[in-house]
Design a protein around this motif. Structure first.
Motif, PDB file in Angstrom:
ATOM      1  N   LEU A1181       1.666 -10.404  10.181  1.00  0.00           N
ATOM      2  CA  LEU A1181       2.041 -10.867   8.838  1.00  0.00           C
ATOM      3  C   LEU A1181       3.527 -10.577   8.577  1.00  0.00           C
ATOM      4  CD1 LEU A1181      -1.052  -9.767   6.718  1.00  0.00           C
ATOM      5  CD2 LEU A1181      -0.491 -12.054   7.515  1.00  0.00           C
ATOM      6  N   LYS A1182       3.998  -9.441   9.062  1.00  0.00           N
ATOM      7  CA  LYS A1182       5.413  -9.091   8.871  1.00  0.00           C
ATOM      8  C   LYS A1182       6.317 -10.104   9.587  1.00  0.00           C
ATOM      9  CE  LYS A1182       8.583  -5.188   9.193  1.00  0.00           C
ATOM     10  NZ  LYS A1182       8.837  -3.871   9.764  1.00  0.00           N
ATOM     11  N   LEU A1224      -4.568   9.280   7.737  1.00  0.00           N
ATOM     12  CA  LEU A1224      -3.428   8.855   6.905  1.00  0.00           C
ATOM     13  C   LEU A1224      -2.916   7.488   7.348  1.00  0.00           C
ATOM     14  CD1 LEU A1224      -1.665  12.304   6.737  1.00  0.00           C
ATOM     15  CD2 LEU A1224      -2.315  10.998   4.737  1.00  0.00           C
ATOM     16  N   ASN A1225      -2.910   7.265   8.671  1.00  0.00           N
ATOM     17  CA  ASN A1225      -2.442   5.977   9.190  1.00  0.00           C
ATOM     18  C   ASN A1225      -3.282   4.830   8.663  1.00  0.00           C
ATOM     19  OD1 ASN A1225      -0.177   6.556  10.640  1.00  0.00           O
ATOM     20  ND2 ASN A1225      -1.222   6.864  12.591  1.00  0.00           N
ATOM     21  N   LEU A1226      -4.631   5.024   8.643  1.00  0.00           N
ATOM     22  CA  LEU A1226      -5.530   3.969   8.169  1.00  0.00           C
ATOM     23  C   LEU A1226      -5.250   3.673   6.699  1.00  0.00           C
ATOM     24  CD1 LEU A1226      -7.859   2.037   8.548  1.00  0.00           C
ATOM     25  CD2 LEU A1226      -9.451   3.927   8.186  1.00  0.00           C
ATOM     26  N   THR A1227      -5.131   4.729   5.896  1.00  0.00           N
ATOM     27  CA  THR A1227      -4.854   4.534   4.457  1.00  0.00           C
ATOM     28  C   THR A1227      -3.522   3.799   4.283  1.00  0.00           C
ATOM     29  OG1 THR A1227      -5.902   6.681   4.171  1.00  0.00           O
ATOM     30  CG2 THR A1227      -4.796   5.752   2.252  1.00  0.00           C
ATOM     31  N   VAL A1228      -2.534   4.220   5.052  1.00  0.00           N
ATOM     32  CA  VAL A1228      -1.203   3.591   4.952  1.00  0.00           C
ATOM     33  C   VAL A1228      -1.290   2.097   5.254  1.00  0.00           C
ATOM     34  CG1 VAL A1228       1.033   3.447   6.142  1.00  0.00           C
ATOM     35  CG2 VAL A1228       0.188   5.649   5.383  1.00  0.00           C
ATOM     36  N   GLU A1229      -2.069   1.731   6.286  1.00  0.00           N
ATOM     37  CA  GLU A1229      -2.203   0.304   6.625  1.00  0.00           C
ATOM     38  C   GLU A1229      -2.830  -0.474   5.468  1.00  0.00           C
ATOM     39  OE1 GLU A1229      -0.689  -1.013   9.077  1.00  0.00           O
ATOM     40  OE2 GLU A1229      -0.192   0.847  10.083  1.00  0.00           O
ATOM     41  N   MET A1230      -3.817   0.181   4.784  1.00  0.00           N
ATOM     42  CA  MET A1230      -4.444  -0.503   3.631  1.00  0.00           C
ATOM     43  C   MET A1230      -3.430  -0.674   2.504  1.00  0.00           C
ATOM     44  SD  MET A1230      -8.363   0.785   3.501  1.00  0.00           S
ATOM     45  CE  MET A1230      -8.265   2.540   3.749  1.00  0.00           C
ATOM     46  N   VAL A1231      -2.611   0.381   2.269  1.00  0.00           N
ATOM     47  CA  VAL A1231      -1.570   0.279   1.225  1.00  0.00           C
ATOM     48  C   VAL A1231      -0.608  -0.845   1.582  1.00  0.00           C
ATOM     49  CG1 VAL A1231       0.332   1.486   0.073  1.00  0.00           C
ATOM     50  CG2 VAL A1231      -1.728   2.737   0.688  1.00  0.00           C
ATOM     51  N   ARG A1232      -0.239  -0.907   2.839  1.00  0.00           N
ATOM     52  CA  ARG A1232       0.698  -1.951   3.276  1.00  0.00           C
ATOM     53  C   ARG A1232       0.103  -3.345   3.059  1.00  0.00           C
ATOM     54  NH1 ARG A1232       2.550   1.048   8.846  1.00  0.00           N
ATOM     55  NH2 ARG A1232       4.377   2.132   8.029  1.00  0.00           N
ATOM     56  N   PHE A1233      -1.202  -3.448   3.342  1.00  0.00           N
ATOM     57  CA  PHE A1233      -1.844  -4.757   3.176  1.00  0.00           C
ATOM     58  C   PHE A1233      -1.830  -5.166   1.708  1.00  0.00           C
ATOM     59  CE2 PHE A1233      -5.663  -7.434   2.563  1.00  0.00           C
ATOM     60  CZ  PHE A1233      -5.255  -8.518   3.333  1.00  0.00           C
ATOM     61  N   LEU A1234      -2.161  -4.204   0.811  1.00  0.00           N
ATOM     62  CA  LEU A1234      -2.166  -4.504  -0.628  1.00  0.00           C
ATOM     63  C   LEU A1234      -0.754  -4.868  -1.082  1.00  0.00           C
ATOM     64  CD1 LEU A1234      -4.563  -1.720  -1.940  1.00  0.00           C
ATOM     65  CD2 LEU A1234      -5.108  -4.099  -1.500  1.00  0.00           C
ATOM     66  N   TRP A1236       1.538  -6.232   0.729  1.00  0.00           N
ATOM     67  CA  TRP A1236       1.816  -7.603   1.219  1.00  0.00           C
ATOM     68  C   TRP A1236       1.160  -8.640   0.310  1.00  0.00           C
ATOM     69  CZ3 TRP A1236      -1.262 -11.636   2.971  1.00  0.00           C
ATOM     70  CH2 TRP A1236      -0.579 -12.702   3.585  1.00  0.00           C
ATOM     71  N   LEU A1237      -0.040  -8.314  -0.145  1.00  0.00           N
ATOM     72  CA  LEU A1237      -0.747  -9.231  -1.045  1.00  0.00           C
ATOM     73  C   LEU A1237       0.060  -9.474  -2.322  1.00  0.00           C
ATOM     74  CD1 LEU A1237      -4.509  -8.151  -0.928  1.00  0.00           C
ATOM     75  CD2 LEU A1237      -3.554 -10.309  -0.170  1.00  0.00           C
ATOM     76  N   VAL A1238       0.528  -8.368  -2.943  1.00  0.00           N
ATOM     77  CA  VAL A1238       1.278  -8.500  -4.200  1.00  0.00           C
ATOM     78  C   VAL A1238       2.522  -9.336  -3.978  1.00  0.00           C
ATOM     79  CG1 VAL A1238       2.593  -7.216  -5.934  1.00  0.00           C
ATOM     80  CG2 VAL A1238       0.413  -6.316  -5.102  1.00  0.00           C
ATOM     81  N   LYS A1239       3.161  -9.154  -2.834  1.00  0.00           N
ATOM     82  CA  LYS A1239       4.427  -9.834  -2.588  1.00  0.00           C
ATOM     83  C   LYS A1239       4.230 -11.294  -2.203  1.00  0.00           C
ATOM     84  CE  LYS A1239       8.847  -8.336  -0.755  1.00  0.00           C
ATOM     85  NZ  LYS A1239       9.514  -7.328   0.064  1.00  0.00           N
ATOM     86  N   HIS A1240       3.191 -11.566  -1.385  1.00  0.00           N
ATOM     87  CA  HIS A1240       3.079 -12.914  -0.815  1.00  0.00           C
ATOM     88  C   HIS A1240       1.902 -13.737  -1.358  1.00  0.00           C
ATOM     89  CE1 HIS A1240       5.494 -10.711   2.200  1.00  0.00           C
ATOM     90  NE2 HIS A1240       6.158 -11.863   2.284  1.00  0.00           N
TER      91      HIS A1240
END
Length: 1771
Positions: A1181-1182, A1224-1234, A1236-1240
């Motif tokens: 996605l990035k 922490l990595n898994l949570t971070v990926e979920m935050v990143r996904f959210l 991305w959603l807000v932005k795109h």
């Protein structure tokens, strides 16, 4: 008319020139007015040059240009004449022959004048021009020859040599050598006329004009003309044929008869006298008849001038003397020789020719031969006087100091002496007396004098005497050459007498216990010269050749060693030469050897009886030249008569007298104790050895070697043996023998022992010993060692053992003298012995030397000079080693052992930067030495490089030992997804020590070596020439890995940045990938990345980006992974690789990956790697991969499902200190996904999904604020940062989205965001920076969460002002704090202002942005200002800006004072970005920026109060001084190209103070300083003006210059444009602006009154005062009008605001005046100029009202308290 320095007419750039004016006249009119020139020569004829074209027929031939030049030639100015002559010459060269011929009629007159000009340059140029003329006209010159030739001959004898040679050249160009006599014969009478006129008629005043020429110049010209004329006569006679000379004799007789002519012999000028005698020589030579006739005057003139010793006169005088005595037989009848001639001659000889011996003395023997009997009678007395004075001349001052003068005199003396003896060989008594006198009174005293005088010894005297003796011997018949035996007995007698007297003289010197050593040396030298005269001849011949030539090995000397002793060469003679040179001309008489034997015996007696050292030296010198059996026999016979110690058998053994002499005498002398100087004894040994056989030589030398003599003696013996080939051959058996070998080995051991035990300075004996060891190791003859090879090995082994010990000792520095000696020995050995390193011991020695050079001095304690020595030794050794063709790197050899040792050092010893530098330097010089001998393709280098490389296991071990702190930077920058098992505070707090990790050291060394070995020429392409080194791609990839590690740890420990600068110096900062094909490197890095991941992936990424491979080699990159499927299922290393390659993948590959990842997420199972799929998805996605909305919905639905079933994955409410990096990595990926959603894809989300997103965000923020103490963990930091990024995205979305997007959202969402979520977010976010700084107080701590502060800071910049004003921060107040602010605002300021000083740029910027939002709200809390003051007699009211801000400002101010204390105003302070100083200055400038924002938003009446406060606290003055140290001298905006029309500066460009700014931080402070200065002069112009006026001249000038150049144009333009664009409307006043003229026009009209004021901004605005000028006015009294102009000027000067604000104030004042409020009678204004108050203080008597501030000033300045108007006491 025109002076040189007058002002010229405008436009006239050339000075006036009459010549140029004439040219113009010719060009324009064709006719020149007639000019007639006058000459000042003797004949006073008109020097007429035809003036008009066509005046006469001949005039047509003269070209106009020539005419102009000829006219210039008669000008008075020397420079004009010189240029004219040069022009004439060039014109003659360039023009046609016909044009030049036209000049000929006028040339003779001009030539005769300028060829004798005062200026020698003109004379030279005249002859050069004449040559050009001659070459052009040729035969046409003939008609004019007679008028030219006289002066032409004169010019050929000019005293200025260049002019004379130019005239001769012209003469030769005109006439060939055969034609020259004819031409002169043709003109001879005219020539003589000219010469005679000058010699007999002319005077200094007739030759030059007394009125225009100075007396000095006139005299100089006259002398020159006389000299030239006399020499002219000589030249004329020498060139004419004999019959012409005869024809001229009558004319010459007239000249010679003149009394004036003979006076020239006594003329005061030497030049004239010299020329006179030269002319007399010519007369004697060419006209002997004339000379005979004038003998009566000629002879005295010449013979009585012999004492004229002027250097110019003496040579011609003596030439004339010889001519006279030869030409005029009766010359002595005209002078009295006894009274006139001889006394002068004796005086001259006594003075050694007064420094003119070279010119005088060679003439003496010819003179002697011509002297008649009447002059020399009585003969004995004459010759006695002659030679006595002659020899006295040697003692004259000049002869004593000049060897060449002395040599000439000596040569002349001996020549004359030989001549006299040869001419007086009769048996008559008087001739016998004469001969006796010459030898005993002249020759022998001269020789005796030479014995004590080294300069005479070095001269030719001894050689000349020897030659004379040999010639006598030949005449005495001793050489058997069959000569006529006339006078044979005379010469035999002569020789006998000479040798008898010489022998007596020698004995007298030698037979004396206090004999003078110098005299003894002189005797030895004389005998040596007599023995080998040829050798001295060679020496003199060499000296004569040239001083600069250096004969390194003349052929004759090949077998001879030469030493210098006392300035005389004492050659060592070989036997073979003895035979040759015996016949070469040394005396053959027996007397010679008798004398030598007698002297030798005398010496021996003195040595044995009186222990005389000087006689021993003399004996040595004698034997050096006379090593014959007879001499040794004589010595031995003498010895036998005095000693009887030796028995019969021993004597029989020693039949050889030389050997007997050696063993009985010389060896005894050598063994004497306390003997220091033994060189002459060693020389004596070798003199005797010439008469011994090889066996005898070996026996004697073995005897000497085992006598326990000093080592210096053995050294001298070996050096002397090596001095010539014969000696070396005879000593070979001894040198190679075991006796000497064992002795030397013992010496080596002893030296090493002594060197180790004593650290004191070495004695001279050990010095000799080391020199001896060095000599025997390095001296080779015919490629064979000097001593036995076995002993050489043993000596080297001993030296190596000693060096090895010093290497292991820590105090090697104490053994420096020993190491220094070993260095010298090894250096000589390595550099001079071929194949020396084939000895194993030599290789071991070399290895030890290499190890010493490769260690840091702090470990080895060696001095710089010694280290330099060791390096030289090492280089010499390596060079010698690799020169051997069969050498290879084999086990145990030097290169193999060196490589193993270096690798061991790198892998096991922790090196610091210095040690690494030294080690790499040593290896590098080793490699360079190999390359210099072999070439770069040498297999030696390949083998050596292979040995240096660690194996794979070692590579892995040292790579894993690299500290893991590199993870943090790429992790937080989202460039890398990593997991680390053993994460703890200590892990991340770890700092590198001063030691480098082994991996970095190995990479640096291998890189440096590879760069040297595989250096590629620039014209070869990288693909075509891969390096010949094996496995280079391993080294290249490891070096890239090391560089990447340094980059990721951000060079933070100083040692890493030092390491990187070291690599840059070595050219390794870009890696070495150009040496290996790109494909190989790429494949290597990819395979490592897939296997290990981690830093390898980042290295791969950096390699792709640096070389732009995604664009240029996309197919190659794609070929690495084949298809996207190959990377699934993802492991940690594959994920790292995939993240790197994703941007370079094709759209199809990425879509494949998205499909695979989505399937993994939606169809998740309990144990599936959901994290991997999410990470892959986000990577794609990035990279802008397309994804369907349904898929997004499905993923989000899955995530919401996890919220219910797997809540622990979200970490809500958990303790993050216990969370693993994976969680922490898994949570971070979920935050990143959210995020991305807000932005795109915000419109995809429904109400419940928005709730899920926003509630999750808030819950995560809460977790973050509860876990501040866990922020040391990079993964926790990442979690907080990503959540902050989500908040930023939400803020941006809700504040800047378009209405169309907002319409598609759930209806209640915007309201919920504004009412609930914003407050919730900022209530949690605002305290976070304070919590973080409380938990982590040290910003330089490696675990300090700077990234978190940056992310939170960016989020906080979106906080609404209302939220700040009504914040819920915990209250924070300060005791006694004087404030009008509400509690939340005061708490906000008290909480955040101190953080402006915190050393973390993101935090400082965040605080600035927060406070900047509230600054405009603060002034309104101060209401009407300073109401606390009492109304009576108060000073001007002042009011402090916010106290917390001022407190922070004063703290910063003190720090800045100390930081910038050492700088002058105008010097630019360079501040290291992000240092402590940077933070202080940044905090200071930001505080001021806030203060100026506060000031600008204040109303004008409060602004005056605040300004008064700043004035009292002097803060502004300090700020301005600081700013002029922080603003760059040239504030150009970085990064602008040259093509931009307008220059961009820090004043024209706005300043971005972003929290997350990372690039161009180095320009931030200068730009911020410029921004603050601009705001200051804009908002506080009056205060800046006041400050500027109070500064010293240097500061005010610098400030004004800078302001005019950079600020005034921008500020003036802004003021004018703000007037243009102002929306402020005034009743009854209009304002206009003229930007071009920097003017503002205000028009005020009320009823019938009309006023127009023009406000003019100064060039240095705002420093200079604003000028107010009057425009039109109607209905206003003049006085009132002036008052109002003054008021406006005052307001604009003293109010801190814009022009519009000043105008508004003035209008207000005028309005009040019209409203009936009276002026204050102190300042004549209604409204006060600075605090804007009205007159309120009234006088009770006269009822007039005044401003409080005006009254206060009135009372203080007048020291009274009376009313200014009525003078009553004011109550």
């Amino acid at each position: 008319m025109g002076g040189k320095n007058k002002q010229r007419t405008k436009g006239n750039v050339r000075p006036s020139s009459s010549g140029r004016a004439a040219e113009v006249l010719t060009r324009e009119g064709g006719v020149i007015p007639g000019f007639v020139g006058f000459d000042t020569t003797v004949n006073s004829e008109l020097s007429y040059v035809p003036a008009v074209h066509g005046a006469e027929e001949i005039d047509n031939l003269v070209d106009a240009d020539f005419r102009l030049v000829l006219r210039k030639l008669s000008k008075r100015d020397g420079v004009t004449r010189l240029k004219a002559v040069q022009d004439f010459g060039s014109m003659c060269q360039e023009r046609d022959a016909e044009e030049v011929k036209g000049v000929l009629p006028y040339w003779p007159r001009i030539y005769c004048k300028i060829s004798v000009d005062h200026d020698r340059r003109i004379r030279e140029a005249t002859q050069q021009a004449f040559e050009q003329l001659v070459q052009k006209v040729r035969r046409s010159l003939a008609p004019f020859l007679k008028s030219l030739m006289g002066h032409w001959i004169l010019s050929q004898c000019d005293t200025y040599t260049p002019a004379a040679s130019a005239a001769c050249q012209a003469f030769q160009a005109a006439f060939s050598p055969t034609k020259q006599p004819e031409a002169l014969s043709f003109c001879k009478d005219e020539i003589l006329n000219v010469l005679q006129d000058i010699l007999l008629k002319e005077t200094a005043d007739t030759l030059s004009d007394p009125q225009s020429v100075t007396e000095e110049e006139r005299e100089a010209k006259y002398v020159r003309m006389l000299t030239s004329s006399l020499l002219g006569v000589k030249r004329l006679l020498s060139l004419l044929l004999q019959n012409d000379r005869t024809a001229l004799e009558p004319r010459l007789a007239h000249l010679v008869n003149s009394g004036k002519f003979w006076k020239y012999g006594k003329h005061k000028t030497p030049q004239v006298r010299g020329a006179f005698f030269e002319m007399l020589c010519a007369l004697c030579e060419y006209t002997p008849g004339l000379v005979q006739a004038e003998a009566a005057r000629l002879c005295p003139a010449v013979l009585l001038s012999v004492d004229d010793t002027d250097p110019v006169v003496l040579p011609p005088v003596w030439e004339a003397v010889l001519h006279v005595v030869s030409t005029i037989p009766d010359c002595w009848t005209h002078v009295n020789p006894k009274k006139g001639f001889l006394p002068k001659l004796w005086a001259l000889l006594k003075d050694g020719g007064k420094g003119m011996a070279k010119a005088l003395h060679p003439n003496l023997m010819p003179l002697l031969s011509k002297l008649p009997r009447e002059v020399t009678d009585p003969v004995l007395d004459f010759y006695t006087t002659f030679f006595t004075t002659f020899i006295q001349g040697l003692s004259s001052e000049r002869a004593a100091t000049s060897p060449s003068e002395s040599a000439v005199i000596v040569t002349s003396v001996v020549e004359c002496l030989r001549y006299c003896i040869l001419h007086h060989t009769e048996e008559e008594e008087d001739q016998k007396k004469l001969r006796t006198m010459l030898i005993s009174q002249q020759l022998l005293p001269l020789l005796e004098k030479a014995l004590a005088n080294t300069s005479l010894q070095n001269g030719p005297l001894f050689l000349l005497v020897t030659e004379m003796l040999v010639s006598w011997e030949k005449r005495a018949g001793l050489h058997n050459e069959g000569e006529a035996n006339e006078g044979k007995d005379v010469f035999q007698l002569l020789l006998a007498d000479f040798w008898e007297e010489l022998g007596l003289m020698f004995v007298r010197y030698v037979d004396n216990k206090d004999a003078d050593p110098q005299a003894l040396e002189g005797v030895a030298t004389l005998l040596q010269v007599m023995r080998y005269p040829e050798r001295v001849k060679r020496k003199h011949a060499q000296k004569k050749k040239s001083v600069k030539m250096c004969f390194s090995k003349p052929e004759d000397y090949e077998k001879t060693g030469v030493e210098e002793e006392g300035g005389v060469e004492k050659p060592v003679q070989s036997v073979s030469e003895l035979v040759n040179e015996k016949a070469l001309g040394s005396p053959q008489t027996e007397h010679f050897e008798d004398v030598v034997c007698q002297l030798a015996q005398l010496c021996l007696v003195h040595v044995n009886e009186k222990k005389s050292e000087r006689h021993l030296v003399f004996l040595s010198l004698l034997l050096r030249s006379f090593h014959t059996t007879r001499v040794f026999s004589t010595l031995v016979e003498l010895d036998e008569t005095t000693t009887t110690t030796m028995n019969r058998e021993q004597r029989d053994e020693l039949r050889n007298p030389a050997m007997q002499f050696l063993l009985e005498q010389v060896v005894v002398w050598l063994a004497e104790e306390g003997r220091t100087d033994t060189e002459h004894l060693v020389e004596m040994v070798f003199s005797a050895l010439y008469c011994c056989s090889r066996q005898e030589t070996t026996r004697i030398l073995n005897h000497i070697a085992t006598m326990d003599l000093q080592w210096g003696i053995i050294l001298q013996v070996i050096q002397r043996a090596c001095a010539d080939a014969d000696a070396l051959q005879s000593c070979a058996d001894w040198l190679k023998g075991s006796v000497l070998g064992e002795q030397l080995l013992g010496l080596t051991e002893e030296l090493c022992k002594v060197g180790r035990s004593s650290s004191s300075s070495p004695s001279s004996t050990s010095n000799h010993s080391w020199t001896l060891i060095s000599l025997v190791l390095s001296q080779h003859h015919n490629n064979e060692p000097l001593i036995g090879e076995v002993y050489m090995e043993k000596i080297l082994e001993k030296l190596h053992a000693t060096l090895s010990e010093t290497k292991s000792l820590s105090d090697a520095g104490n053994m420096e003298p020993l190491i220094s000696f070993i260095c010298d020995v090894a250096s000589t050995f390595f550099s001079s012995v071929q194949d020396c390193l084939l000895l194993l011991s030599a290789e071991e020695l070399l290895l030890t030397v290499f190890q010493l050079t490769a260690q840091d001095q702090t470990h080895s304690h060696l001095s710089d000079s010694l280290l330099g020595k060791l390096r030289t030794v090492c280089a010499a050794g390596v060079q010698s080693l690799v020169q051997h063709s069969e050498y290879e790197v084999k086990e145990g050899g030097f290169l193999h052992s060196a490589a193993l040792w270096v690798t061991n050092q790198l892998l096991t010893v922790s090196l610091d930067i210095k040690s690494l530098q030294v080690l790499v330097g040593a290896v590098q010089s080793l490699v360079e030495t190999i390359i210099s001998v072999c070439d770069q393709d040498s297999p030696l280098l390949v083998q050596f490089f292979t040995q240096l490389m660690p194996n794979q296991t070692e590579w892995t071990r040292i790579r894993q030992a690299l500290p893991p702190q590199w993870v943090k930077t790429p992790l937080l920058a989202s460039r890398h997804r990593a997991v680390y098992e053993k994460s703890s505070v200590d892990t991340w707090r770890f700092r590198l020590t001063t030691r480098l990790p082994a991996h970095l050291c190995v990479c640096a060394l291998l890189g440096r070596v590879a760069r040297s070995v595989a250096f590629i020429l620039p014209d070869q392409k990288e693909v075509e020439c891969p390096s010949h080194l094996p496995n280079l791609k391993h080294t290249v990839s490891e070096l890239l890995y090391a560089l990447q590690w340094c980059k990721e740890v951000e060079y933070s420990p100083a040692i890493v940045s030092a390491y990187c600068s070291l690599l840059t110096d070595w050219g390794l900062s870009e890696g070495l990938h150009t040496l290996v094909p790109m494909k190989d490197v790429l494949e290597k890095l990819y395979s490592r990345s897939v296997e290990d991941g981690g830093l390898w992936s980042l290295t791969l990424e950096n390699y792709i980006i640096t070389n732009n491979l995604a664009a240029t080699h996309n197919a190659t990159v794609r070929r690495l992974y084949g298809s996207a499927d190959s990377l699934f299922p993802v492991s940690q290393s594959k994920l790292s690789t995939l993240q790197v390659l994703c941007p370079t993948m094709t759209k199809e590959d990425r879509e494949t990956l998205v499909a695979l990842a989505t399937a993994g997420i939606i169809n998740w199972q309990e144990n599936d790697d959901v994290y991997g799929c999410l990470a892959v998805l986000l990577c794609c996605l990035k990279a802008n991969t397309q994804i369907d909305e349904e898929v997004v919905q499905a993923i989000l639905a899955t995530m919401m499902e996890w919220r219910n079933s797997k809540e622990d994955w979200f970490l809500f409410g958990s303790d993050l200190s216990k969370a693993t990096p994976e969680q922490l990595n898994l949570t971070v990926e979920m935050v990143r996904f959210l995020s991305w959603l807000v932005k795109h894809r915000p419109t995809v989300l429904g109400g419940s999904q928005w709730d899920f997103l926003l509630c999750s965000m808030l819950a995560w923020l809460e977790v973050a604020s509860e876990n501040v103490s866990s922020l040391w963990n990079p993964w926790v930091q990442l979690f907080v940062c990503e959540n902050a990024a989500l908040i930023v995205n939400l803020n941006q979305f809700f504040t800047s989205s378009s209405p169309d997007v907002l319409e598609k959202l759930p209806s209640e969402l915007a309201g919920e965001w504004a009412d609930f979520f914003v407050e919730g977010i900022y209530n949690l976010l605002l305290p976070l920076p304070i919590s973080i700084t409380d938990a982590f107080t040290e910003p330089d701590d490696p675990v300090f969460p700077l990234a978190v502060l940056q992310s939170i800071g960016v989020a906080l910049t979106y906080v609404p002002v209302q939220q700040l004003i009504q914040n819920s921060l915990p209250p924070r107040f300060i005791v006694d704090q004087n404030t009008n602010l509400p509690e939340p605002l005061q708490t906000l300021l008290n909480t955040f202002c101190p953080l402006l000083l915190f050393k973390a740029r993101p935090l400082q910027m965040t605080v600035y942005h927060l406070l900047e939002k509230v600054m405009p709200q603060l002034p309104e809390c101060d209401g009407e200002g300073d109401n606390n003051k009492s109304d009576d007699d108060s000073d001007e009211p002042c009011l402090s800006p916010p106290v917390s801000l001022m407190a922070a400002l004063s703290t910063c101010e003190e720090l800045c004072d100390s930081i910038l204390a050492g700088l002058q105003v105008g010097e630019f302070a360079v501040v290291q970005p992000l240092s402590v100083e940077y933070s202080c200055i940044l905090g200071y400038l930001l505080s001021w920026k806030l203060l100026l924002t506060f000031f600008k938003s204040s109303p004008s009446h409060l602004r005056a109060h605040y300004a008064q406060y700043l004035k009292r606290s002097c803060s502004l003055n300090k700020l301005l001084l600081h700013l002029f140290k922080l603003m760059p001298e040239n504030p150009m905006y970085p990064g602008q190209g040259a093509e931009t029309k307008e220059t961009r500066t820090f004043f024209t460009e706005s300043l971005s103070l972003a929290v997350d700014k990372s690039e161009s931080v180095e320009w931030e402070l200068p730009h911020l300083a410029c921004s603050v200065y601009y705001s200051t002069v804009q908002d506080l112009p009056a205060m800046v003006r006041l400050w500027w006026n109070g500064q010293e001249k240097r500061v005010s000038a610098a400030v004004e210059k800078f302001t005019i150049r950079y600020i005034s144009p921008v500020l003036s333009a802004q003021e004018i444009s703000s007037v243009h664009s102002s929306t402020q409307m005034f009743d009854s006043m209009t304002v206009k602006a003229r930007s071009a003229a920097r003017e503002v026009i205000a028009t005020y009209s009320v009823d019938d009154i009309f006023i127009e004021l023009v406000i003019q901004l100064p060039q240095n605005y705002p420093l200079g005062s604003i000028a107010v000028e009057s425009g039109r006015r109607v209905g206003v009294a003049v006085q009132q009008w002036r008052n109002w102009m003054l008021q406006l000027s005052t307001y604009l000067t003293h109010q801190n605001g814009s022009i519009m604000e000043g105008l508004a104030l003035w209008k207000n004042n005028v309005d009040k005046r019209f409203e009936g409020i009276e002026d204050c009678m102190i300042c004549f204004s209604v409204i006060h100029g600075s605090n804007y108050s009205l007159p309120k203080k009234g006088c009770r008597t006269c009822k007039k009202k005044f401003h409080s501030a005006c009254l206060y000033k009135w009372f203080t300045s007048s020291n009274k308290s009376t009313c200014p108007m009525c003078r009553e006491t004011f109550f």
